[in-house]
Design a protein around this motif. Structure first.
Motif, PDB file in Angstrom:
ATOM      1  N   ARG A   1       0.899  -1.428   0.346  1.00 16.28           N
ATOM      2  CA  ARG A   1      -0.491   0.013   0.100  1.00 16.28           C
ATOM      3  C   ARG A   1       1.286   1.223  -0.235  1.00 16.28           C
ATOM      4  NH1 ARG A   1      -1.980  -3.724   3.672  1.00 16.28           N
ATOM      5  NH2 ARG A   1      -0.581  -2.422   5.462  1.00 16.28           N
ATOM      6  N   THR A   2       2.167   0.808   0.200  1.00 12.41           N
ATOM      7  CA  THR A   2       3.285   2.124  -0.115  1.00 12.41           C
ATOM      8  C   THR A   2       3.207   3.011   0.939  1.00 12.41           C
ATOM      9  OG1 THR A   2       1.788   4.390  -0.434  1.00 12.41           O
ATOM     10  CG2 THR A   2       2.510   3.348  -2.825  1.00 12.41           C
ATOM     11  N   ASP A   3       2.956   1.829   1.877  1.00  4.64           N
ATOM     12  CA  ASP A   3       3.463   2.292   3.163  1.00  4.64           C
ATOM     13  C   ASP A   3       4.954   2.575   3.773  1.00  4.64           C
ATOM     14  OD1 ASP A   3       0.871   2.224   4.100  1.00  4.64           O
ATOM     15  OD2 ASP A   3       0.754   0.051   4.949  1.00  4.64           O
ATOM     16  N   VAL A   4       5.383   3.307   3.943  1.00  6.74           N
ATOM     17  CA  VAL A   4       6.569   3.919   4.264  1.00  6.74           C
ATOM     18  C   VAL A   4       6.931   3.412   5.780  1.00  6.74           C
ATOM     19  CG1 VAL A   4       8.639   5.823   5.189  1.00  6.74           C
ATOM     20  CG2 VAL A   4       6.498   5.871   2.771  1.00  6.74           C
ATOM     21  N   LEU A   5       7.854   1.780   5.704  1.00  6.57           N
ATOM     22  CA  LEU A   5       8.069   1.182   6.812  1.00  6.57           C
ATOM     23  C   LEU A   5       9.478   1.709   7.422  1.00  6.57           C
ATOM     24  CD1 LEU A   5       7.934  -2.779   5.234  1.00  6.57           C
ATOM     25  CD2 LEU A   5       5.779  -1.440   6.738  1.00  6.57           C
ATOM     26  N   ALA A   6      10.585   2.277   6.584  1.00  3.30           N
ATOM     27  CA  ALA A   6      11.541   2.397   7.324  1.00  3.30           C
ATOM     28  C   ALA A   6      12.419   3.478   6.678  1.00  3.30           C
ATOM     29  CB  ALA A   6      12.755   2.103   7.860  1.00  3.30           C
ATOM     30  N   TRP A   7      13.683   4.583   7.004  1.00  2.50           N
ATOM     31  CA  TRP A   7      13.623   5.855   6.339  1.00  2.50           C
ATOM     32  C   TRP A   7      15.253   5.516   7.018  1.00  2.50           C
ATOM     33  CZ3 TRP A   7       9.789   5.823   9.530  1.00  2.50           C
ATOM     34  CH2 TRP A   7      10.208   6.456  10.672  1.00  2.50           C
ATOM     35  N   ASN A   8      16.185   6.855   6.138  1.00  8.05           N
ATOM     36  CA  ASN A   8      17.025   7.489   6.757  1.00  8.05           C
ATOM     37  C   ASN A   8      17.513   8.835   7.008  1.00  8.05           C
ATOM     38  OD1 ASN A   8      18.095   8.455   4.605  1.00  8.05           O
ATOM     39  ND2 ASN A   8      19.503   6.979   4.688  1.00  8.05           N
ATOM     40  N   PRO A   9      18.023   9.511   7.757  1.00 11.50           N
ATOM     41  CA  PRO A   9      17.810  10.948   8.358  1.00 11.50           C
ATOM     42  C   PRO A   9      17.944  11.992   6.931  1.00 11.50           C
ATOM     43  CG  PRO A   9      18.985   9.585  10.268  1.00 11.50           C
ATOM     44  CD  PRO A   9      19.150   8.437   8.572  1.00 11.50           C
ATOM     45  N   LEU A  10      18.640  11.226   5.906  1.00  9.56           N
ATOM     46  CA  LEU A  10      18.347  12.486   4.785  1.00  9.56           C
ATOM     47  C   LEU A  10      17.846  11.790   3.820  1.00  9.56           C
ATOM     48  CD1 LEU A  10      20.129  14.817   3.722  1.00  9.56           C
ATOM     49  CD2 LEU A  10      21.387  12.290   2.218  1.00  9.56           C
ATOM     50  N   PHE A  11      16.705  10.951   3.683  1.00 13.90           N
ATOM     51  CA  PHE A  11      15.600  11.211   3.607  1.00 13.90           C
ATOM     52  C   PHE A  11      14.181  11.520   4.290  1.00 13.90           C
ATOM     53  CE2 PHE A  11      11.326   9.005   2.321  1.00 13.90           C
ATOM     54  CZ  PHE A  11      11.013   8.836   1.088  1.00 13.90           C
ATOM     55  N   ALA A  12      14.103  11.802   4.993  1.00 17.28           N
ATOM     56  CA  ALA A  12      13.007  12.578   5.865  1.00 17.28           C
ATOM     57  C   ALA A  12      13.437  13.875   5.895  1.00 17.28           C
ATOM     58  CB  ALA A  12      13.548  12.211   7.633  1.00 17.28           C
ATOM     59  N   THR A  13      15.122  14.295   5.623  1.00 21.84           N
ATOM     60  CA  THR A  13      15.514  15.686   5.735  1.00 21.84           C
ATOM     61  C   THR A  13      14.956  16.189   4.813  1.00 21.84           C
ATOM     62  OG1 THR A  13      17.599  15.832   7.234  1.00 21.84           O
ATOM     63  CG2 THR A  13      17.786  17.698   5.632  1.00 21.84           C
ATOM     64  N   LEU A  14      14.809  15.658   3.280  1.00 21.57           N
ATOM     65  CA  LEU A  14      14.600  16.132   1.878  1.00 21.57           C
ATOM     66  C   LEU A  14      13.230  15.658   1.623  1.00 21.57           C
ATOM     67  CD1 LEU A  14      15.350  16.086  -1.454  1.00 21.57           C
ATOM     68  CD2 LEU A  14      15.533  13.571  -1.749  1.00 21.57           C
ATOM     69  N   ILE A  15      12.274  14.840   2.407  1.00 15.53           N
ATOM     70  CA  ILE A  15      10.974  14.765   2.117  1.00 15.53           C
ATOM     71  C   ILE A  15      10.318  14.963   3.036  1.00 15.53           C
ATOM     72  CG2 ILE A  15       8.933  12.847   1.706  1.00 15.53           C
ATOM     73  CD1 ILE A  15      10.979  14.000  -0.644  1.00 15.53           C
ATOM     74  N   THR A  16       9.919  14.762   4.273  1.00 16.24           N
ATOM     75  CA  THR A  16       9.672  15.288   5.349  1.00 16.24           C
ATOM     76  C   THR A  16       9.853  14.240   6.645  1.00 16.24           C
ATOM     77  OG1 THR A  16       7.106  16.344   6.340  1.00 16.24           O
ATOM     78  CG2 THR A  16       7.549  13.627   5.565  1.00 16.24           C
ATOM     79  N   ASP A  17       9.666  15.105   8.523  1.00 17.80           N
ATOM     80  CA  ASP A  17      10.303  13.904   9.519  1.00 17.80           C
ATOM     81  C   ASP A  17       9.202  13.507   9.757  1.00 17.80           C
ATOM     82  OD1 ASP A  17      11.261  13.873  11.819  1.00 17.80           O
ATOM     83  OD2 ASP A  17      10.976  15.631  12.480  1.00 17.80           O
ATOM     84  N   PHE A  18       9.320  12.602   8.808  1.00 14.80           N
ATOM     85  CA  PHE A  18       8.301  11.107   9.437  1.00 14.80           C
ATOM     86  C   PHE A  18       7.687  10.946  10.864  1.00 14.80           C
ATOM     87  CE2 PHE A  18       9.997  10.298   5.155  1.00 14.80           C
ATOM     88  CZ  PHE A  18       9.301   9.774   4.175  1.00 14.80           C
ATOM     89  N   SER A  19       8.912  11.247  11.897  1.00 16.91           N
ATOM     90  CA  SER A  19       9.069  10.730  13.106  1.00 16.91           C
ATOM     91  C   SER A  19       7.451  11.797  13.565  1.00 16.91           C
ATOM     92  CB  SER A  19      10.102  10.791  13.623  1.00 16.91           C
ATOM     93  OG  SER A  19      10.178  12.723  13.878  1.00 16.91           O
ATOM     94  N   THR A  20       7.254  12.831  12.992  1.00 20.69           N
ATOM     95  CA  THR A  20       6.379  14.117  13.669  1.00 20.69           C
ATOM     96  C   THR A  20       5.222  13.329  12.687  1.00 20.69           C
ATOM     97  OG1 THR A  20       6.364  15.465  12.209  1.00 20.69           O
ATOM     98  CG2 THR A  20       8.479  15.625  13.883  1.00 20.69           C
ATOM     99  N   VAL A  21       5.316  12.275  11.970  1.00 22.33           N
ATOM    100  CA  VAL A  21       3.502  12.366  11.160  1.00 22.33           C
ATOM    101  C   VAL A  21       2.848  10.780  11.715  1.00 22.33           C
ATOM    102  CG1 VAL A  21       2.674  11.465   8.759  1.00 22.33           C
ATOM    103  CG2 VAL A  21       4.434  12.810   8.764  1.00 22.33           C
ATOM    104  N   PRO A  22       1.730  10.423  11.967  1.00 21.99           N
ATOM    105  CA  PRO A  22       1.619   9.504  12.838  1.00 21.99           C
ATOM    106  C   PRO A  22       1.336   8.161  11.800  1.00 21.99           C
ATOM    107  CG  PRO A  22      -0.390  11.659  12.671  1.00 21.99           C
ATOM    108  CD  PRO A  22       1.051  11.949  12.477  1.00 21.99           C
TER     109      PRO A  22
END
Length: 299
Positions: free
Chosen positions: A139-160
């Protein structure tokens, strides 16, 4: 009223085939069009049956998901007549199996296993501090990411957690949406991949909930979903913008994991010496500790 899995499968099969017929004209496939005015665009069922070498009655039942014991040869003939590409042909095969009930093992909804990212893959993400990378699941769930991807797109840790989904973010999350200069291209690619993945997991109730929410909240999603396009995304590129690094173009590569084909590692790369490489260096300097790889287990 909620349809049965088989009923939903028949509906999706019919909608897909009608959309593929609508994009072809008789003259496109070497047929002489009838003289009367056409009320709907594209090939008629009679014309498609002629091209596929089956009777009109059989094709009608095929399109409605009522044909029994459909052979691969018949599916291939219909795919050829409709000029489907390899991805579309595979999708058609899956829809036919679902419509016939072949994918059902019981009358109860299928239980989807929890998707977990292996520790070794988390270490791999952490070992690429200069490469935006993430792992996407069903379903295109984002399961894991590194810090640079979060910096590039959005801070996933703040997304429910329930919203850590590429489709949800691209259509309903303003920050993520704004990162893509060619947003329409990104959205169309994403919807095509989501529909393809939906065909792989016809009994996953979370798919239906996701599509229902996106359809209710985004007219753009509804418009693209109704196109019935399917796309396999293995590589490509997007033009991005970032408030701290400007506009730049990154390529991406997608690698499906051998032990879990429902998980895909996606990495963004920049051409050496390009403005994109300079942009990534700027963002990497602002990213958190490369070891701070985040992940979640998704049902």
């Amino acid at each position: 009223m909620v349809q049965s899995d088989q009923g939903n499968g028949r509906s999706e099969l019919g909608e897909f085939l009608r959309s593929r017929r609508a994009r072809l004209r008789p003259e496109d496939v070497g047929l002489r069009p009838f003289g009367e005015r056409r009320r709907v665009p594209g090939l008629r069922r009679e014309e498609l049956a002629q091209l596929a070498g089956v009777s009109v009655d059989y094709y009608v039942r095929f399109e409605q998901g009522r044909a029994a014991n459909v052979s691969d040869a018949v599916v291939g003939a219909v795919a050829g007549a409709l000029r489907l590409d390899e991805t579309e042909t595979g999708h058609l095969h899956r829809l036919v199996r679902t419509a016939s009930g072949a994918s059902r093992t019981t009358g109860a909804p299928a239980v989807q296993r929890v998707q977990r990212v292996r520790p070794g893959l988390l270490q791999l993400l952490a070992s690429m501090p200069g490469t935006p990378a993430f792992i996407v699941g069903r379903r295109t769930d984002v399961l894991a990411w590194n810090p640079l991807f979060a910096t590039l797109i959005t801070d996933f840790s703040t997304v429910p957690e329930e919203q850590r989904n590429k489709a949800w973010l691209v259509f309903l999350h303003e920050e993520t949406r704004g990162r893509f200069v060619n947003w329409e291209t990104k959205a169309r690619d994403l919807v095509g991949y989501l529909r393809l993945d939906r065909g792989r997991h016809p009994q996953d109730p979370a798919f239906a909930r996701l599509v229902a929410e996106l359809s209710a909240r985004s007219e753009e999603f509804t418009r693209l979903w109704e196109l019935q396009e399917v796309r396999e995304k293995t590589h490509g590129g997007y033009h991005l913008r970032h408030p701290q690094a400007g506009e730049f173009t990154l390529a991406y590569e997608s690698l499906s994991l051998p032990d879990d084909p429902d998980q895909t590692l996606i990495m963004y790369t920049a051409e050496p010496g390009s403005p994109a490489e300079a942009a990534l260096r700027i963002l990497a300097a602002k990213a958190p500790d490369p070891r701070a790889v985040l992940t979640g287990a998704r049902p």
